[in-house]
Design a protein around this motif. Structure first.
Motif, short mmCIF file in Angstrom:
data_model
loop_
_atom_site.label_atom_id
_atom_site.label_comp_id
_atom_site.label_asym_id
_atom_site.label_seq_id
_atom_site.Cartn_x
_atom_site.Cartn_y
_atom_site.Cartn_z
N ALA B 31 0.63 -0.96 -0.07
CA ALA B 31 -0.03 0.06 -0.33
C ALA B 31 0.91 0.99 0.42
CB ALA B 31 -0.76 -0.02 1.41
N ILE B 35 0.20 3.09 -3.47
CA ILE B 35 -0.15 4.75 -3.46
C ILE B 35 0.84 5.77 -3.88
CG2 ILE B 35 -1.15 5.87 -2.12
CD1 ILE B 35 -1.94 4.01 -0.48
N ILE B 96 -2.99 -1.98 -6.41
CA ILE B 96 -2.87 -1.03 -5.02
C ILE B 96 -2.19 0.43 -6.27
CG2 ILE B 96 -2.06 -0.35 -3.09
CD1 ILE B 96 -2.29 -2.49 -1.97
N ALA B 100 -4.71 3.68 -7.86
CA ALA B 100 -4.08 4.54 -6.98
C ALA B 100 -3.35 5.82 -8.23
CB ALA B 100 -2.60 5.02 -6.43
N PHE B 131 -4.48 12.76 -4.04
CA PHE B 131 -3.83 11.94 -2.96
C PHE B 131 -5.29 11.84 -2.71
CE2 PHE B 131 -3.13 10.24 1.34
CZ PHE B 131 -3.61 9.22 1.59
N SER B 134 -8.07 11.07 -4.74
CA SER B 134 -7.59 9.45 -5.32
C SER B 134 -8.29 8.69 -3.96
CB SER B 134 -6.74 9.16 -5.82
OG SER B 134 -5.99 10.40 -6.68
N LEU B 135 -8.30 9.03 -3.26
CA LEU B 135 -9.23 7.87 -2.45
C LEU B 135 -9.98 6.96 -2.44
CD1 LEU B 135 -8.23 9.74 1.06
CD2 LEU B 135 -7.09 7.80 0.92
N GLN B 137 -11.25 5.45 -4.79
CA GLN B 137 -10.82 4.26 -5.88
C GLN B 137 -9.17 3.40 -5.45
OE1 GLN B 137 -11.17 4.08 -8.35
NE2 GLN B 137 -10.23 2.90 -9.98
N ILE B 138 -8.30 4.45 -4.42
CA ILE B 138 -7.79 3.55 -3.50
C ILE B 138 -8.23 2.60 -2.97
CG2 ILE B 138 -5.42 3.77 -1.92
CD1 ILE B 138 -5.21 6.53 -2.83
#
Lengths: 203, 216
Positions: B31, B35, B96, B100, B131, B134-135, B137-138
């Motif tokens: 992760a 990420i 992951i 990301a 970031f 994108s969370l 989708q992450i």
């Protein structure tokens, strides 16, 4: 000195005919200029050019005498779609827009846009009208020299739109912000615009 | 022999903990690296992002299944903890990293333009807008990553393990203890489900603002 000056602006997407050509206008400090025209005439593109997100094919945009070469805090665009960051609460949204976070100023803007009591709400927890008010509050937090509303309230029904224009007019009087108001609906421009620039669709 | 001694619940618990430890370490590392790499990849200039060789180098390694990497990992690192964790890392990293990158690439243009007008510096733009935006989708990637990582660790333990639920299944198969094999399978299902639920709980903590989380 003229506050905002667009001189001989032209814009065309690659391989396409120009959306507008040799467009010139001025906006004095604290003035509200309305931009109208049918769909596809280049109103939103003009907003993008003025905000520095698109480079004009020809011509110059000057803000307080400085040429606008790239996006910066001098011109802030409130988009048609919601441009709020969904992970920030209303208060943080406003603080995020500030160069130096100032809670007292954020509180003032929340009061000005009638969002008191909703400081800790995320955008998805706010109604359509409240989201637009929050967009206005964040835009004011940036303290731009020119604030552009690009059909910002058009997703709302007429009654709510007129209510928001009433609020925006009040805010404009209090803050004396220079505004460029874009709408295809002349009723929107009647609310605030002191002069009007009409774009026509080119064939 | 009492039934509790026969079923050796302590042994099952210890093997479960071994597997769980490996998957948690492997997925956490995947992760962190996935990420950061996914978000940074989205920040590359467009001509570099479109480079076919770079795309091949970044995309091709994710196609062999984690189990196919086991012989290479054993050759490189031998049999042991590091190899098992490496297999989990390889399995979890791909979904992951992909999520990301896709999440960062899917950031709406209006957010990017707003960030540009606010004159955000690159590190703040990448952290506070790309970031965070994108969370959702992450987290989709993390759900897949933890599932693949869990499957990978069991497979790795079956082939080269000296502990863990995968090793336990192999041992019980050799000892013809099929009922214990079934308990191992139940534990694999239960822990896999709990790991998945853990990600759902983390979603509620970290992205309460997202529609998917808000609907639950």
């Amino acid at each position: 000195m003229t506050h905002i000056e667009a001189s001989h602006l032209s814009f065309a997407f690659p391989g396409k005919p120009p959306l507008f050509e040799d467009l010139s206008f001025k906006i004095e400090r604290g003035q509200c200029l309305g931009v109208s025209g049918p769909s596809g005439c280049g109103k939103s593109t003009l907003a993008q050019v003025l905000a520095g997100h698109l480079r004009p094919s020809a011509g110059v945009v000057a803000v307080a005498g400085q040429e606008m070469l790239r996006p910066n805090r001098d011109v802030f665009l409130v988009h048609q779609d919601t441009d709020l960051f969904p992970w920030l609460t209303a208060e943080k949204q406003i603080l995020f827009g500030m160069l130096e976070p100032n809670s007292a100023r954020a509180k003032e803007l929340i009061e000005l846009t009638k969002l008191t009591g909703f400081e800790k709400y995320f955008p998805h927890q706010l109604s359509g009208g409240m989201k637009k008010r929050l967009s206005i509050a964040r835009a004011l937090a940036v303290n731009p020299k020119l604030l552009i509303f690009d059909e910002s309230f058009n997703s709302l029904d007429f009654e709510l739109r007129m209510e928001l224009f009433g609020d925006l007019k009040q805010i404009w009087r209090e803050t004396k912000t220079t505004i460029l108001l874009i709408s295809h609906d002349p009723r929107d421009l009647e609310q605030m615009a002191e002069k009007e620039l009409r774009l026509e669709k080119r064939r | 022999m009492s039934s509790s001694a026969y079923y050796d619940f302590a042994g099952i618990a210890v093997n479960s903990l071994f597997s769980l430890e490996r998957v948690l370490i492997g997925v956490s590392l995947a992760a962190a690296v996935g990420i950061v790499m996914g978000v940074l990849r989205s920040a590359l200039p467009r001509n570099i992002k479109r480079n076919l060789l770079l795309r091949f180098l970044l995309e091709a390694p994710k196609f062999p299944p984690p189990i196919a990497w086991i012989p290479f990992v054993i050759l490189a690192f031998g049999i042991g903890e590091f190899s098992a964790i490496s297999i989990v890392f390889i399995g979890a990293f791909a979904p992951i990293f992909t999520a990301a990158y896709d999440g960062a690439e899917s950031i709406p243009l209006v957010w990017r333009q707003t960030a540009a007008s606010l004159e955000l510096k690159t590190p703040r733009l990448l952290y506070s807008v790309v970031f965070k935006g994108s969370l959702p989708q992450i987290f989709v990637g993390l759900r897949s990553g933890v599932s693949v990582g869990w499957m990978a660790v069991v497979a790795a333990e079956m082939i080269s393990g000296q502990s863990g639920l995968g090793y336990s299944i192999q041992l019980n198969r050799q000892n013809l203890q099929y009922d214990l094999m079934c308990i191992d399978m139940l534990m694999i299902g239960l822990i896999g489900f709990l790991l998945f639920e853990m990600i759902v709980i983390l979603e509620r903590i970290f992205i309460p603002w997202h529609e998917r989380t808000a609907r639950r």
